[in-house]
Design a protein around this motif. Structure first.
Motif, PDB file in Angstrom:
ATOM      1  N   TYR A   1       2.349   4.907   0.868  1.00 42.39           N
ATOM      2  CA  TYR A   1       2.546   5.562   2.211  1.00 42.39           C
ATOM      3  C   TYR A   1       1.411   6.535   2.524  1.00 42.39           C
ATOM      4  CZ  TYR A   1       4.437   9.918   0.714  1.00 42.39           C
ATOM      5  OH  TYR A   1       4.671  11.076   0.190  1.00 42.39           O
ATOM      6  N   THR A   2       0.775   6.993   1.326  1.00 47.62           N
ATOM      7  CA  THR A   2      -0.199   8.112   1.562  1.00 47.62           C
ATOM      8  C   THR A   2      -1.528   7.344   2.071  1.00 47.62           C
ATOM      9  OG1 THR A   2      -0.612   7.824  -0.636  1.00 47.62           O
ATOM     10  CG2 THR A   2       0.670   9.602  -0.114  1.00 47.62           C
ATOM     11  N   SER A   3      -1.650   5.892   1.802  1.00 46.21           N
ATOM     12  CA  SER A   3      -2.900   5.244   2.254  1.00 46.21           C
ATOM     13  C   SER A   3      -2.786   4.671   3.546  1.00 46.21           C
ATOM     14  CB  SER A   3      -3.256   4.457   1.166  1.00 46.21           C
ATOM     15  OG  SER A   3      -3.734   5.105  -0.065  1.00 46.21           O
ATOM     16  N   TRP A   4      -1.652   4.607   4.160  1.00 48.80           N
ATOM     17  CA  TRP A   4      -1.209   4.041   5.493  1.00 48.80           C
ATOM     18  C   TRP A   4      -2.323   4.530   6.597  1.00 48.80           C
ATOM     19  CZ3 TRP A   4       4.856   4.214   5.816  1.00 48.80           C
ATOM     20  CH2 TRP A   4       5.342   3.238   4.903  1.00 48.80           C
ATOM     21  N   SER A   5      -2.865   3.450   7.292  1.00 49.59           N
ATOM     22  CA  SER A   5      -3.599   4.286   8.616  1.00 49.59           C
ATOM     23  C   SER A   5      -2.879   3.998   9.825  1.00 49.59           C
ATOM     24  CB  SER A   5      -4.965   3.333   8.688  1.00 49.59           C
ATOM     25  OG  SER A   5      -5.535   3.650  10.083  1.00 49.59           O
TER      26      SER A   5
ATOM     27  N   ILE B   1       0.913  -1.097   0.107  1.00 51.39           N
ATOM     28  CA  ILE B   1       0.018   0.129   0.020  1.00 51.39           C
ATOM     29  C   ILE B   1       1.116   1.233  -0.220  1.00 51.39           C
ATOM     30  CG2 ILE B   1      -1.797   1.246   1.413  1.00 51.39           C
ATOM     31  CD1 ILE B   1      -2.537  -1.219   2.517  1.00 51.39           C
TER      32      ILE B   1
ATOM     33  N   ASP C   1       7.039  12.411   4.119  1.00 46.08           N
ATOM     34  CA  ASP C   1       6.056  13.082   3.005  1.00 46.08           C
ATOM     35  C   ASP C   1       6.746  14.426   2.512  1.00 46.08           C
ATOM     36  OD1 ASP C   1       3.545  13.418   1.255  1.00 46.08           O
ATOM     37  OD2 ASP C   1       3.520  14.869   2.633  1.00 46.08           O
TER      38      ASP C   1
END
Length: 160
Positions: free
Chosen positions: A46-50, A44, A84
């Motif tokens: 990194y921008t979608s990691w929870s 996944i 980021d």
């Protein structure tokens, strides 16, 4: 390289040398990353990691308290924010000490020797109070942790 591996490499190898955070903070972020990296998804972006989910699963599996998990989440968010910023080219440099502050050369030598071998551990004790324990070795043993516990317990106030 996938985002997970790039993130790990950034936190472990790149971030400490960028002069955007103190070495103590860099070590704290590295310690947290080393503890939770097995729970970070590889496929996944990194921008979608929870972060909440990653740390919650880690905390449940490792029997980590809620207050400690909150600290992990804060540091993980900080690390991910730095990553980021680095990827997007907007990571700002750490502000330097004012010129009227004189650096203690012994302290600088100690910091240089310890920067990769120790970390600081902030512990939320109660509302508005966080205890910071510094210079803990990255390879702290259970016996050493127990010794620290006994020493701290000796200072506790007995409540009636």
């Amino acid at each position: 390289m996938n985002d997970k591996n790039e993130f790990i490499d950034f936190i472990v190898n790149t971030l400490p040398s960028l002069d955007v955070i103190s070495l103590t903070t860099a070590n704290n972020l590295r310690v947290v990353l080393n503890r939770v990296k097995g729970y970070i998804p590889e496929s996944i972006p990194y921008t979608s990691w929870s972060i909440d989910s990653i740390v919650d699963i880690f905390a449940k599996n490792e029997n980590i308290s809620d207050s400690a998990a909150a600290g992990y989440k804060t540091r993980f968010r900080s690390a991910l924010s730095k990553f980021d910023g680095y990827k997007n080219g907007n990571l700002s440099k750490l502000s330097k000490l004012p010129k009227n502050k004189v650096a203690n050369s012994t302290n600088l030598v100690t910091q240089a020797l310890n920067r990769h071998n120790t970390f600081a551990l902030p512990i939320p004790l109660r509302e508005g109070l966080i205890l910071n324990i510094g210079n803990l070795p990255l390879d702290l043993t259970e016996d050493e942790a127990e010794k620290i516990t006994r020493i701290i317990k000796s200072y506790a106030v007995i409540k009636d």
